[in-house]
Design a protein around this motif. Sequence first.
Motif, short mmCIF file in Angstrom:
data_model
loop_
_atom_site.label_atom_id
_atom_site.label_comp_id
_atom_site.label_asym_id
_atom_site.label_seq_id
_atom_site.Cartn_x
_atom_site.Cartn_y
_atom_site.Cartn_z
N PHE A 125 90.83 34.61 33.47
CA PHE A 125 91.18 33.19 33.35
C PHE A 125 90.59 32.58 32.07
N ASN A 126 90.44 33.44 31.07
CA ASN A 126 89.93 33.01 29.76
C ASN A 126 90.94 33.45 28.70
N MET A 127 91.83 32.53 28.34
CA MET A 127 92.92 32.88 27.43
C MET A 127 92.47 33.03 25.97
N GLU A 301 80.86 35.45 30.16
CA GLU A 301 80.91 34.20 30.93
C GLU A 301 81.73 34.35 32.19
N GLU A 302 82.44 35.46 32.34
CA GLU A 302 83.27 35.70 33.51
C GLU A 302 83.48 37.20 33.66
N THR A 303 84.05 37.61 34.80
CA THR A 303 84.40 39.02 34.98
C THR A 303 85.71 39.11 35.74
N GLU A 304 86.45 40.17 35.46
CA GLU A 304 87.67 40.45 36.23
C GLU A 304 87.32 41.12 37.56
N TRP A 305 86.11 41.62 37.66
CA TRP A 305 85.71 42.40 38.84
C TRP A 305 84.82 41.53 39.74
N LEU A 306 85.44 40.47 40.28
CA LEU A 306 84.70 39.48 41.07
C LEU A 306 84.03 40.07 42.30
N GLU A 307 84.63 41.13 42.85
CA GLU A 307 84.06 41.72 44.07
C GLU A 307 82.65 42.27 43.82
N ILE A 316 76.43 37.59 36.51
CA ILE A 316 76.94 37.13 35.22
C ILE A 316 75.88 36.26 34.54
N VAL A 317 75.51 36.61 33.31
CA VAL A 317 74.48 35.83 32.59
C VAL A 317 74.97 35.30 31.25
N GLY A 318 76.17 35.69 30.82
CA GLY A 318 76.64 35.27 29.50
C GLY A 318 75.76 35.84 28.41
N ALA A 319 75.50 35.04 27.39
CA ALA A 319 74.63 35.46 26.29
C ALA A 319 73.24 34.85 26.41
N ASP A 320 72.89 34.36 27.60
CA ASP A 320 71.63 33.67 27.82
C ASP A 320 70.51 34.67 28.09
N SER A 321 69.60 34.81 27.14
CA SER A 321 68.53 35.81 27.26
C SER A 321 67.60 35.52 28.44
N LYS A 322 67.37 34.24 28.75
CA LYS A 322 66.51 33.90 29.89
C LYS A 322 67.16 34.28 31.22
N LYS A 323 68.48 34.01 31.33
CA LYS A 323 69.21 34.41 32.55
C LYS A 323 69.21 35.92 32.70
N MET A 324 69.29 36.63 31.57
CA MET A 324 69.26 38.08 31.59
C MET A 324 67.94 38.58 32.18
N GLN A 325 66.84 37.98 31.74
CA GLN A 325 65.53 38.39 32.25
C GLN A 325 65.35 38.04 33.73
#
Length: 361
Positions: A125-127, A301-307, A316-325
Amino acid sequence: MKKIVTILGARPQFVKAAVLSRVIKEHKQIEEVIVHTGQHFDNNMSAVFFTEMNIPEPAYNLKIHSLTHGAMTGQMLEKIEEVLLKEKPEAVVVYGDTNSTLAGALAAKKLHIKIVHIEAGLRSFNMSMPEEVNRILTDRMANLLCCPTENAMQNLKDEGYDTLPIQLVNCGDIMKDAVAYYSKFSAKKSTLISKLRLQDKKFIVATLHRQENTDDVQKLQQIISGLEALHTTHEVILPLHPRTKKILEKHQIVPKLTCIEPLGYFDMLELLKHCLLVVTDSGGLQKEAFFNQKNCIIIREETEWLELVNNGFATIVGADSKKMQTAYQEFQTKKSDFSVPLYGDQVGEKIHQSIINLMNN
């Protein structure tokens, strides 16, 4: 004997095609002609897969690569059309969401040849993603949509595909068959674990190649920074996609990680078997992590594999280094039940039978 032309261009497509090609060879009901567009041309991204996985050598290698999206797709369309006019197949098989996928589908549609889309119905859903455009257009042109999940089937129904003269089938995910089959041989075929001295280490596998990450320098630096933070605790192994490597060099970014060359399938399987965790922006690797019973941090920011996300196997963390940690810390203590049946079984057989049914109608 009826004939199909299979269009391949990128690493994940070679892996998926290996499964179906093996089933086709066993049943001897279809003649398969393989066309390699050349989209992935580096030996480690292309030729090694045909050698390692016993995929039949491509009858045609179009050698089209390193161009803009429009130029690449246009040249592929022209050359694939020439092949189809010569081979006169009953159907064209395309995989996934690359420029090769779209060009193959377009060429077939213009010539009124039936189209089989394997891995149909996926949506981010990201065109702004080229892959999303490719998969939506390919789905709309196809005659047989082989979906990997119920989510993918539902996406197509939500878009009205069940009212169109198109066959929708939930065949399951063909990558599952590939992992199950080739895992039996990977330990004998790969020496990477000993080569990198990882036998007694807990390490993380990372990949990074999507345009939305690599073409945005700020995002790229954030992701590298996050991976470097993880690397201080557990070694991060990053097989560098050729395009990503060029961009890092262009911006003089030198990741403080264990960066290695792109890997063949058996080497990657062994890394996935032995690693602690996977960090990736690849759709295919999210599932390969699951098939190898590993959790996954998704740097998109999203994934096709929602399950995977809905069942707690991925975050899902995007490019956020803090969320990654934060995600990394949470997965340290999480015990996941990977026996959940998300992706079907005997997928290659189901796809093969669906193609037979299509060509007999």
